[in-house]
Write a protein that holds these residues in place. Structure first.
Motif, PDB file in Angstrom:
ATOM      1  N   SER A 251      15.144 -55.971 -15.980  1.00 53.44           N
ATOM      2  CA  SER A 251      16.248 -55.979 -16.221  1.00 53.44           C
ATOM      3  C   SER A 251      17.077 -55.420 -14.837  1.00 53.44           C
ATOM      4  O   SER A 251      16.342 -54.660 -13.831  1.00 53.44           O
ATOM      5  CB  SER A 251      17.052 -55.659 -17.095  1.00 53.44           C
TER       6      SER A 251
ATOM      7  N   PRO B  62      16.356 -48.705 -15.797  1.00 49.31           N
ATOM      8  CA  PRO B  62      15.186 -49.624 -15.404  1.00 49.31           C
ATOM      9  C   PRO B  62      14.761 -49.395 -13.964  1.00 49.31           C
ATOM     10  O   PRO B  62      13.567 -49.320 -13.532  1.00 49.31           O
ATOM     11  CB  PRO B  62      15.938 -50.876 -15.353  1.00 49.31           C
TER      12      PRO B  62
ATOM     13  N   ASN C 130      10.174 -55.552 -18.350  1.00 50.67           N
ATOM     14  CA  ASN C 130      11.125 -54.653 -19.084  1.00 50.67           C
ATOM     15  C   ASN C 130      12.407 -55.246 -19.038  1.00 50.67           C
ATOM     16  O   ASN C 130      13.098 -55.160 -18.094  1.00 50.67           O
ATOM     17  CB  ASN C 130      11.254 -53.300 -18.093  1.00 50.67           C
TER      18      ASN C 130
ATOM     19  N   ARG D 295      19.124 -48.650 -31.475  1.00 51.32           N
ATOM     20  CA  ARG D 295      19.764 -47.389 -31.792  1.00 51.32           C
ATOM     21  C   ARG D 295      20.985 -47.445 -32.416  1.00 51.32           C
ATOM     22  O   ARG D 295      21.246 -46.372 -33.397  1.00 51.32           O
ATOM     23  CB  ARG D 295      19.994 -47.065 -30.168  1.00 51.32           C
TER      24      ARG D 295
ATOM     25  N   ASN E  26      23.542 -44.819 -24.011  1.00 51.90           N
ATOM     26  CA  ASN E  26      23.016 -44.501 -22.831  1.00 51.90           C
ATOM     27  C   ASN E  26      23.783 -43.435 -21.931  1.00 51.90           C
ATOM     28  O   ASN E  26      25.068 -43.435 -22.347  1.00 51.90           O
ATOM     29  CB  ASN E  26      22.576 -45.857 -21.834  1.00 51.90           C
TER      30      ASN E  26
ATOM     31  N   ASP F 101      18.623 -41.562 -22.867  1.00 49.68           N
ATOM     32  CA  ASP F 101      17.889 -41.743 -21.865  1.00 49.68           C
ATOM     33  C   ASP F 101      17.350 -40.306 -21.227  1.00 49.68           C
ATOM     34  O   ASP F 101      16.348 -40.292 -20.915  1.00 49.68           O
ATOM     35  CB  ASP F 101      18.498 -42.681 -20.588  1.00 49.68           C
TER      36      ASP F 101
ATOM     37  N   GLN G 177      14.400 -40.102 -23.182  1.00 50.61           N
ATOM     38  CA  GLN G 177      13.271 -41.023 -22.877  1.00 50.61           C
ATOM     39  C   GLN G 177      12.261 -40.552 -21.794  1.00 50.61           C
ATOM     40  O   GLN G 177      13.019 -40.430 -20.693  1.00 50.61           O
ATOM     41  CB  GLN G 177      13.537 -42.619 -22.767  1.00 50.61           C
TER      42      GLN G 177
END
Ligand code: IPT
Length: 267
Positions: free
Chosen positions: A8, A15, A64, A136, A184, A212, A229
């Motif tokens: 993406s 990303p 991704n 989420r 995010n 994130d 993450q």
């Protein structure tokens, strides 16, 4: 030997940071990396990116890209026997995948706010096209429901800081929640800006939780409390798993970690 990454938009931080980690690990494993960026959400742009990489005769593919299960299956057929890993699909999608589960992460953020005593919690969701955003959001709603709560409000944005800013403005000046869960960090960044412009104090008036933990998130003002993450680990493991598939070795993927990082936007 070459690995392809269909991703993406790399204007987005997560990303981009995942791609960076993939590049590092690919080099370490002796592979070249070629990247094709999908220029829009959805399966058409994903298919175009994949075809671009197939034309370059890659030995394996990382995707991704957010793909609904039927779309992931369609692409998986297109790839036939080429080793491939999907990085943003539903956990039950019947394709090989390397994903950070939202189940645990989204719960951590929501429960943190509840433990602080917040009850009027607004949800700033990611785009409707995103599988990860939906996961989420579903978990947040489930955690609120477990506490007999409804969201204070539900907002949506396209993952960008601008979208977070604009979404937050719709609640300003006088429809403020006690706390905001954002899908995010970049949208949290925009929301922080809108709150600051209106003189709303974070965290004294409104708490904000991101998702994130990008490399910048500790440098926001105030430093962002967020669900981390491990983007480097995600990139690394996706490569190790893919390379094992390409080289027909077995590989036991350790679980990807997701944890709450408490900084200064929640109280
Ligand atoms: C996901 C990020 O969490 C989000 O911030 C956004 O950048 C999105 O990617 C873009 O697709 S991470 C992904 C591996 C689910």
């Amino acid at each position: 030997r070459t690995i392809g990454l269909a991703t993406s938009d790399l204007v987005l931080q997560a990303p981009a940071q995942i791609a960076s980690a993939i590049q590092h690990e690919a080099s370490a494993q002796g592979y070249q990396l070629v990247i094709a960026m999908a220029d829009a959400p959805g399966v058409d742009a994903a298919r175009a990116a994949v075809n671009e990489l197939l034309a370059q005769r890659v030995d394996g593919l990382l995707l991704n890209l957010s793909l609904h299960t039927a779309d992931a299956c369609e692409l998986s057929e297109l790839l036939a026997t080429l080793p491939a890993l999907f990085m943003d699909v539903a956990a039950d999608a019947p394709v090989a995948q390397c994903v950070c589960s939202a189940e645990w992460g989204a719960r951590l953020g929501a429960e943190h706010l509840l433990a602080l005593g917040h009850r009027r919690i607004a949800l700033l969701n990611g785009p409707a096209s995103s599988v990860a955003a939906k996961q989420r959001f579903d978990v947040w709603q489930q955690v609120l429901a477990e506490h007999q709560l409804q969201p204070h409000s539900v907002l949506e944005g396209d993952w960008s800081a601008r979208a977070g800013y604009q979404a937050m403005l719709t609640l300003l000046p006088d429809n403020l929640p006690d706390a905001l869960l954002t899908a995010n960090d970049q949208m949290a960044l925009g929301a922080l800006r809108a709150l600051h412009q209106h003189g709303v104090r974070v965290p004294a008036d409104v708490s904000v939780v991101g998702y994130d933990d990008t490399a910048e998130s500790a440098w926001y003002q105030p430093p962002l409390t967020t669900v981390r993450q491990d983007l480097r680990q995600l990139g690394q493991q996706s490569v190790l798993q893919l390379v094992a598939n390409i080289e027909q070795r077995s590989w036991q993927a350790p679980p990807l970690t997701t944890e709450l990082v408490i900084r200064e936007t929640t109280a």
